[in-house]
Design a protein around this motif. Structure first.
Motif, mmCIF file in Angstrom:
data_model
loop_
_atom_site.group_PDB
_atom_site.id
_atom_site.type_symbol
_atom_site.label_atom_id
_atom_site.label_comp_id
_atom_site.label_asym_id
_atom_site.label_seq_id
_atom_site.Cartn_x
_atom_site.Cartn_y
_atom_site.Cartn_z
ATOM 1 N N TYR A 38 27.961 43.189 57.918
ATOM 2 C CA TYR A 38 27.889 44.660 57.975
ATOM 3 C C TYR A 38 28.162 45.254 56.607
ATOM 4 N N ILE A 39 29.136 44.695 55.939
ATOM 5 C CA ILE A 39 29.467 45.212 54.602
ATOM 6 C C ILE A 39 28.295 45.010 53.653
ATOM 7 N N ALA A 40 27.693 43.802 53.731
ATOM 8 C CA ALA A 40 26.561 43.504 52.845
ATOM 9 C C ALA A 40 25.390 44.467 53.093
ATOM 10 N N ARG A 41 25.193 44.817 54.361
ATOM 11 C CA ARG A 41 24.071 45.722 54.703
ATOM 12 C C ARG A 41 24.374 47.158 54.302
ATOM 13 N N GLY A 42 25.657 47.407 54.115
ATOM 14 C CA GLY A 42 26.047 48.757 53.713
ATOM 15 C C GLY A 42 26.094 49.719 54.877
ATOM 16 N N THR A 43 26.197 49.164 56.036
ATOM 17 C CA THR A 43 26.255 50.040 57.207
ATOM 18 C C THR A 43 27.512 49.759 57.980
#
Lengths: 344, 500
Positions: free
Chosen positions: A279-284
């Motif tokens: 989730y962090i990597a996706r920025g969401t």
């Protein structure tokens, strides 16, 4: 004569078979004696010097793999026999008290405890101290007690890091909800969560940022979902949520997804579960997470006991590294973590 | 140092027996070892379970009696408690000093918790005696907690032991199965090895036995020329074969010697018989001659006196007659077992003829057809005179007209054939057979004379069929003598010749 030669060759062959069979039989007989599969403490079947009891809360089992890895690796090096006890159920505190008594009666050589700050625990630690049984606390410290050392991240600093991250993400404006993992009767004690104190310390410089709600989940993952749903329903102004537990973080995210509340709040989580990192990597959904190096905690816990055993004293605090993962740093962390997992 | 000969059957059998004994002993020890380890392993697998069960049982009993004492303050309960406490101390024994396995760790906990339990129990008893209800209740609760912890650890250890035993058992079963297969293979191989060795030893023994028995059979049939039994192996059978061959050859030589001896004895006996017969015949001839003889000295003196008287009386014919008679008597008195020439015999017959002529005149006539080459042939003495006498006495004497006696001697092939023929009354074939056969019913002069000559000829020349008689009744009789060719002179007699 030809027949005699054949017979001679047959006799030779049979003799060789006999000798071979006898040799194999003797080897197998020897194996028979050694067929008892004992569970040796160490691979080299060496003797342990000390018996250490490790008391953990199974509610935090998500971190236990890394913690136990650190504990066992260091224990092998130092020749400690570890008795791992993972307590289950809502009455962790009561079980801890009973287990510490058991440890005292069993005359263990040391204890590593997933602790909670409570006077009763402090009393029991005192009794253990009188019985010359050293105790190391992890997860939470019991200040003022005769524990020999606290090993872990500075919770206040964790709170400060979280606060700073909220400042950045919320541009200095927002109301934060803190969802904590269990309380060990904290409500009754009335002591404030140190992490929350850390957050508040950072928010002191930002008048529009405050911690609006501090709540704790009960036993069970669904507790976090229920709390999150209640927060979104009853506290619509809350635009930031910090969960100090990985599973609770994911539970909150799930509520947001299910109820189409994705942009309702910025979430900062805890731990390095793969879903959180994704989730962090996706920025969401998740802006960041605080990661504790549990493997290091395990190693340092054992080292603390070793040092105490040798010198008679050890450093009261043994801080481990605190990582704050955001979108910028999560990639490299994932790569490094992947390499470490392969090596293991 | 005596070197062991491994070719000997005795040593082979000994080695085989020892080998089998050693291998069977190894196999037995192997099997026993397997059973012992199996037993030990089974014991170790369940030893701890049994031990822990006993501890559990004792703890339960202790708790029961403790609670019973605290409830009732019964001394029996207390005694029982103390008794079980003693049992517990026996069971937990010494403090565990080693910490190698998880089981060691759990046993350590059990040991110390057992001590702690006893301490708490004693405290409860102490408070009970002091009637401090709260304290003994608290102490009992504590002891109960410790007991539960103990039971928890015992349970953990049992479970761990069960897991360990399960893994051990699987390995154990697998190993035992392999060991059973190996044992079965070893037994089978041992049986096959024994059969092979027995076959080898047997074949080593059978072949020489067969040869020996075959040779023995041949010898039993009388065939001593059978080949020697040859055994190449350097063992008892070689010795036996050598001994057998030696025995066979010895028997063969002995039989040969016996045969030779028997032949020699037979020859000697035959010769002895012949000698006895000859002596008998000679005795007979002597007797016969003696019958016709008087004291030679008196006879010849008397004849000489007569010759002198005839000279004085100028009776020449009488003197000649007496001299002829003296010649005949002299010839008859010679050694009968010596030999003489045929010529001497013929001369004797001529002298005899002169005597007969003086008696019968021309009634009896003699014809002589003598080959001069035959005169030197050696013959026994007095072989012609008896035949001539027989021809005269039995052939012509009863005839009023008289007759002729013809004497011939010729060479034929290697032999000399002498024939005495008369034209007298002849003999029947039956008579001839009796004469030649030695019939004792015959006239002794006829039989003995002819037979005597025949037998002496046979003995002299060592041949049969030297006399033949041909006769027809009313026509005459011819006696044919075959004198064999003389090549070696054995007592002056030739030994070769042909049948008549």
């Amino acid at each position: 004569m030809k027949k005699k030669n054949i017979i001679n060759w047959v006799i030779l062959g049979l003799s060789m078979i006999l000798v071979l069979s006898l040799s194999m039989g003797l080897i197998l007989l020897n194996t028979l004696s050694k067929s008892t599969k004992l569970t040796y403490l160490f691979e080299d079947q060496g003797e342990a010097k000390s018996h250490i009891m490790v008391i953990l809360d199974s509610a935090y089992s998500v971190y236990h793999e890394a913690l136990l890895l650190g504990l066992t690796e260091q224990a092998k090096i130092d020749g400690f026999a570890l008795e791992i006890i993972q307590l289950e159920g809502a009455n962790y505190a009561e079980q801890v008290m009973a287990t510490l008594k058991k440890a005292r009666f069993a005359q263990v050589d040391g204890i590593i405890l997933h602790a909670f700050n409570h006077p009763l625990l402090a009393e029991e630690i005192e009794v253990l101290h009188q019985a010359n049984i050293p105790l190391v606390t992890i997860h939470e410290d019991v200040p003022g007690s005769h524990r020999i050392s606290y090993v872990g991240v500075n919770q206040y600093q964790v709170g400060q890091a979280v606060g700073r991250l909220f400042v950045e993400e919320l541009d200095g404006v927002g109301k934060i909800a803190y969802i904590g993992k269990q309380s060990y009767n904290r409500d009754l004690i009335g002591t404030e969560n140190i992490k929350v104190l850390g957050i508040k310390d950072v928010f002191r410089d930002y008048e529009h940022l405050e911690v609006s709600l501090v709540t704790y989940t009960q036993e069970g993952q669904l507790s976090a979902e229920a709390i999150a749903f209640q927060i979104f329903q009853d506290y619509p102004h809350i635009n930031g949520i910090y969960c100090d537990d990985g599973h609770n973080t994911l539970s909150v995210i799930q509520v947001m997804i299910d109820n189409n509340l994705v942009n309702q709040a910025k979430v900062i989580g805890n731990g390095d579960l793969e879903e959180i990192l994704e989730y962090i990597a996706r920025g969401t959904l998740i802006e960041g997470t605080t990661v504790t190096n549990y493997e290091a905690i395990g190693q340092l816990s054992v080292k603390a006991l070793v040092e105490h055993g040798h010198k008679g004293y050890v450093s009261s605090y043994m801080d481990t590294e605190l990582l704050i993962l955001t979108r910028d740093t999560v990639g490299s962390y994932r790569i490094e973590k992947g390499g470490q997992d392969e090596n293991r | 140092m005596k070197i062991v000969n491994w070719h000997l059957v005795k040593n082979n059998l000994l080695a085989y027996a020892l080998g089998i004994i050693v291998l069977m002993t190894i196999l037995s020890l192997f099997a026993i070892n397997m059973m012992i380890r199996y037993k030990d392993q089974m014991e170790s697998m369940f030893e701890k379970h049994i031990h822990l069960s006993e501890i559990e049982s004792v703890l339960a009993s202790m708790d029961q009696n403790l609670s019973g004492f605290l409830s009732t303050k019964s001394s029996n309960r207390l005694n029982d408690f103390l008794r079980y406490q003693s049992s517990l101390n026996t069971l937990i024994e010494a403090k565990p000093n080693t910490l190698y396995t998880e089981e060691d760790m759990l046993m350590k906990n059990i040991y110390y918790l057992s001590l702690a339990y006893q301490d708490q129990a004693q405290e409860a008893i102490h408070y009970k005696r002091q009637r401090s209800v709260v304290q003994y209740d608290g102490a009992y609760a504590e002891s109960l907690a410790i007991k539960n912890d103990l039971l928890s650890y015992i349970d953990q250890l049992n479970k761990k032991q069960l897991v360990v035993n399960s893994m051990t058992y699987q390995t154990f079963v697998h190993v035992i199965e392999l060991l059973l297969v190996i044992t079965f293979i070893m037994i089978t191989v041992l049986i096959l090895l024994s059969l092979c060795v027995v076959y080898l030893i047997n074949s080593k023994m059978v072949k020489p036995f067969a040869h020996l028995s075959h040779a023995a059979e041949e010898i039993a049939k009388g065939n001593f020329e059978t080949e020697d039994v040859v055994v190449d192996s350097q063992d008892e059978f070689m010795i036996l074969a050598h001994a057998f061959n030696k025995m066979k050859n010895s028997i063969s030589d002995y039989v040969e010697a016996l045969t030779l001896k028997a032949e020699t004895e037979a020859k000697l006996k035959d010769q002895e018989m012949k000698n006895i017969q000859m002596a008998y015949l000679l005795d007979q001839a002597k007797l016969y001659a003696l019958q016709s003889q008087i004291n030679p000295h008196f006879l010849f003196n008397t004849i000489n006196a007569g010759v002198q008287m005839s000279i004085m009386e100028r009776a020449k014919r009488t003197g000649a007659f007496l001299e002829t008679m003296a010649n005949v008597f002299r010839y008859n008195l010679q050694k009968i077992d010596a030999s003489c020439t045929l010529g001497e015999e013929v001369q004797n017959i001529k002298d005899y003829y002169e005597l007969l002529k003086a008696r019968f005149g021309k009634k009896i006539k003699f014809d002589f057809f003598i080959d001069n080459d035959t005169l030197l042939v050696q013959v026994p003495p007095l072989i012609l005179q008896p035949l001539v006498e027989n021809a005269y006495i039995h052939g012509l004497s009863d005839s009023e007209v008289g007759g002729t006696i013809t004497l011939t001697s010729v060479h034929r092939h290697q032999d000399v054939i002498v024939t005495i023929k008369d034209d007298g009354v002849g003999m029947s074939q039956e008579m001839i057979a009796k004469v030649l056969g030695g019939d004792m019913d015959l006239d002794p002069h006829l039989g003995i004379g002819i037979r005597n000559v025949k037998d002496r000829l046979t003995l002299f020349f060592h041949e049969q069929n030297l006399m033949k008689i041909e006769s027809s009744l009313g026509i005459g009789t011819k006696i044919i003598l075959r004198i064999p060719e003389q090549i070696e002179h054995q007592d002056g007699v030739g030994i070769y010749g042909t049948d008549i």
